[in-house]
Design a protein around this motif. Structure first.
Motif, mmCIF file in Angstrom:
data_model
loop_
_atom_site.group_PDB
_atom_site.id
_atom_site.type_symbol
_atom_site.label_atom_id
_atom_site.label_comp_id
_atom_site.label_asym_id
_atom_site.label_seq_id
_atom_site.Cartn_x
_atom_site.Cartn_y
_atom_site.Cartn_z
ATOM 1 N N GLN A 28 -7.176 -3.274 1.396
ATOM 2 C CA GLN A 28 -6.173 -2.863 -0.395
ATOM 3 C C GLN A 28 -4.772 -3.421 0.263
ATOM 4 O OE1 GLN A 28 -6.476 0.489 -3.360
ATOM 5 N NE2 GLN A 28 -7.621 -0.604 -4.377
ATOM 6 N N LEU A 29 -4.340 -2.215 1.549
ATOM 7 C CA LEU A 29 -3.375 -2.217 1.541
ATOM 8 C C LEU A 29 -3.283 -3.887 2.575
ATOM 9 C CD1 LEU A 29 -0.893 -1.262 4.008
ATOM 10 C CD2 LEU A 29 -2.519 -0.711 5.785
ATOM 11 N N TRP A 30 -4.093 -4.969 3.413
ATOM 12 C CA TRP A 30 -3.925 -6.259 3.904
ATOM 13 C C TRP A 30 -4.483 -6.541 2.691
ATOM 14 C CZ3 TRP A 30 -2.921 -6.419 8.521
ATOM 15 C CH2 TRP A 30 -2.685 -4.788 9.539
ATOM 16 N N ALA A 31 -4.947 -6.147 1.532
ATOM 17 C CA ALA A 31 -4.710 -7.439 0.686
ATOM 18 C C ALA A 31 -3.358 -7.855 0.306
ATOM 19 C CB ALA A 31 -5.793 -7.331 -0.251
ATOM 20 N N ASN A 32 -2.689 -6.498 -0.147
ATOM 21 C CA ASN A 32 -1.735 -6.261 -0.367
ATOM 22 C C ASN A 32 -0.316 -7.124 0.357
ATOM 23 O OD1 ASN A 32 -2.394 -5.287 -3.156
ATOM 24 N ND2 ASN A 32 -1.566 -3.061 -1.773
ATOM 25 N N ILE A 33 -0.757 -6.944 1.544
ATOM 26 C CA ILE A 33 0.263 -7.889 2.363
ATOM 27 C C ILE A 33 0.360 -9.113 2.742
ATOM 28 C CG2 ILE A 33 0.696 -8.109 5.440
ATOM 29 C CD1 ILE A 33 -0.218 -5.041 5.349
ATOM 30 N N GLY A 34 -1.399 -9.448 2.634
ATOM 31 C CA GLY A 34 -1.736 -11.346 2.674
ATOM 32 C C GLY A 34 -1.548 -11.418 1.433
ATOM 33 N N ILE A 35 -1.300 -10.760 -0.528
ATOM 34 C CA ILE A 35 -0.900 -11.250 -1.375
ATOM 35 C C ILE A 35 0.631 -11.597 -1.332
ATOM 36 C CG2 ILE A 35 -0.035 -10.711 -3.721
ATOM 37 C CD1 ILE A 35 -2.015 -9.024 -3.936
ATOM 38 N N CYS A 36 1.610 -10.575 -0.382
ATOM 39 C CA CYS A 36 3.303 -10.591 -0.259
ATOM 40 C C CYS A 36 3.079 -12.585 0.606
ATOM 41 C CB CYS A 36 3.777 -9.010 0.400
ATOM 42 S SG CYS A 36 5.044 -9.825 0.215
ATOM 43 N N VAL A 37 2.600 -12.087 1.679
ATOM 44 C CA VAL A 37 2.878 -13.591 2.534
ATOM 45 C C VAL A 37 2.035 -14.763 1.434
ATOM 46 C CG1 VAL A 37 2.242 -14.673 4.986
ATOM 47 C CG2 VAL A 37 1.916 -12.045 4.564
ATOM 48 N N VAL A 38 1.403 -14.648 1.018
ATOM 49 C CA VAL A 38 1.061 -15.520 0.415
ATOM 50 C C VAL A 38 2.106 -16.534 -1.027
ATOM 51 C CG1 VAL A 38 -0.556 -17.201 -1.505
ATOM 52 C CG2 VAL A 38 -1.586 -15.985 0.554
ATOM 53 N N ALA A 39 2.225 -14.877 -1.392
ATOM 54 C CA ALA A 39 3.831 -15.061 -2.715
ATOM 55 C C ALA A 39 4.961 -16.103 -2.039
ATOM 56 C CB ALA A 39 3.921 -14.004 -3.057
ATOM 57 N N PHE A 40 5.619 -15.734 -0.407
ATOM 58 C CA PHE A 40 6.545 -15.956 -0.608
ATOM 59 C C PHE A 40 6.379 -17.228 0.536
ATOM 60 C CE2 PHE A 40 8.497 -17.061 3.927
ATOM 61 C CZ PHE A 40 10.150 -16.427 3.599
ATOM 62 N N CYS A 41 5.090 -17.929 0.478
ATOM 63 C CA CYS A 41 5.465 -19.142 1.157
ATOM 64 C C CYS A 41 4.661 -19.783 -0.097
ATOM 65 C CB CYS A 41 3.373 -19.304 2.286
ATOM 66 S SG CYS A 41 3.289 -18.251 3.368
ATOM 67 N N LEU A 42 4.445 -19.228 -1.458
ATOM 68 C CA LEU A 42 4.277 -20.455 -2.194
ATOM 69 C C LEU A 42 5.739 -20.445 -2.876
ATOM 70 C CD1 LEU A 42 1.631 -19.239 -3.934
ATOM 71 C CD2 LEU A 42 1.161 -21.808 -3.009
ATOM 72 N N ALA A 43 6.567 -19.678 -2.710
ATOM 73 C CA ALA A 43 7.765 -19.583 -3.322
ATOM 74 C C ALA A 43 8.901 -20.269 -2.643
ATOM 75 C CB ALA A 43 8.820 -18.438 -3.798
ATOM 76 N N TYR A 44 8.861 -20.418 -1.245
ATOM 77 C CA TYR A 44 9.077 -20.875 -0.717
ATOM 78 C C TYR A 44 9.042 -21.957 0.221
ATOM 79 C CZ TYR A 44 13.406 -20.637 3.486
ATOM 80 O OH TYR A 44 14.303 -21.140 4.049
ATOM 81 N N PHE A 45 7.850 -22.629 0.788
ATOM 82 C CA PHE A 45 7.612 -23.727 1.260
ATOM 83 C C PHE A 45 7.193 -24.413 0.295
ATOM 84 C CE2 PHE A 45 7.189 -20.851 4.815
ATOM 85 C CZ PHE A 45 7.862 -21.061 5.604
#
Length: 201
Positions: A155-172
């Protein structure tokens, strides 16, 4: 009843020194309400998430919610809805009134002396402090309560993945048919919520 005076005093200080908006306030709020044990770190991160999703400034929303839950957390005898609403109103007013008065009485002076070297120097000193406070809030929220509340490794790695994907979708922006499309933040919030429901329910 002492908790109400403590809430008012804590939020008056936050209202006076909370430069830079709600995100810059978060580190001040965390020290004021989590350190004394009024609410837990997990509850604080939940309050931040709710405050971000609801309409209005995050600083005021979090004050309203913390004022609502803190009295009952500190003293079970104050867990009724009337006591909670009292705490909510007091915390909200305490965080709003100092900044309102400061802006009301300083805006005329600042507008009149906007070309003054002293005023420019003051704002030049405040800008990096605001950036630092927002960065501190971001680092503060990168904790176990946000990324791994259940202590499960995947779940830790899944949450980190969600955070990274959300950042990329919002920024790029996404390239589609020779056009660049930016995903709306509300859609990202909805997608993250659905992902969390699928993974953790």
């Amino acid at each position: 009843m002492n908790i109400y005076w403590q809430l008012v005093w804590a939020y008056i200080k936050i209202g006076i020194f909370g430069f830079g908006g709600g995100y810059a306030m978060l580190s001040l709020v965390e020290k004021a309400v989590v350190a004394p044990g009024w609410i837990s770190e997990t509850m604080f991160t939940d309050i931040v998430a709710i405050s971000q999703m609801t309409p209005g400034p995050i600083g005021i929303n979090s004050a309203t919610y913390i004022g609502y839950v803190a009295p009952g957390e500190v003293d079970p005898e104050l867990s009724g809805i009337g006591w909670s609403l009292l705490g909510s109103c007091l915390a909200t007013l305490a965080v709003v009134i100092p900044s309102f008065l400061l802006v009301l009485y300083s805006s005329h002076f600042i507008r009149k002396h906007s070309e003054s070297g002293v005023i420019k120097a003051i704002f030049s000193g405040l800008r990096p402090v605001i950036v630092g406070l927002i960065a501190a809030a971001a680092i503060m929220l990168m904790n176990g309560a946000n990324f791994n509340p259940r202590g499960v490794n995947w779940q830790l790695w899944a949450n980190i993945g969600i955070c990274v994907v959300a950042f990329c979708l919002a920024y790029f922006p996404i390239k589609m048919a020779k056009k660049k499309i930016k995903i709306h933040p509300i859609l990202i919030i909805v997608l993250a919520g659905i992902t969390g429901l699928i993974l953790y329910y």
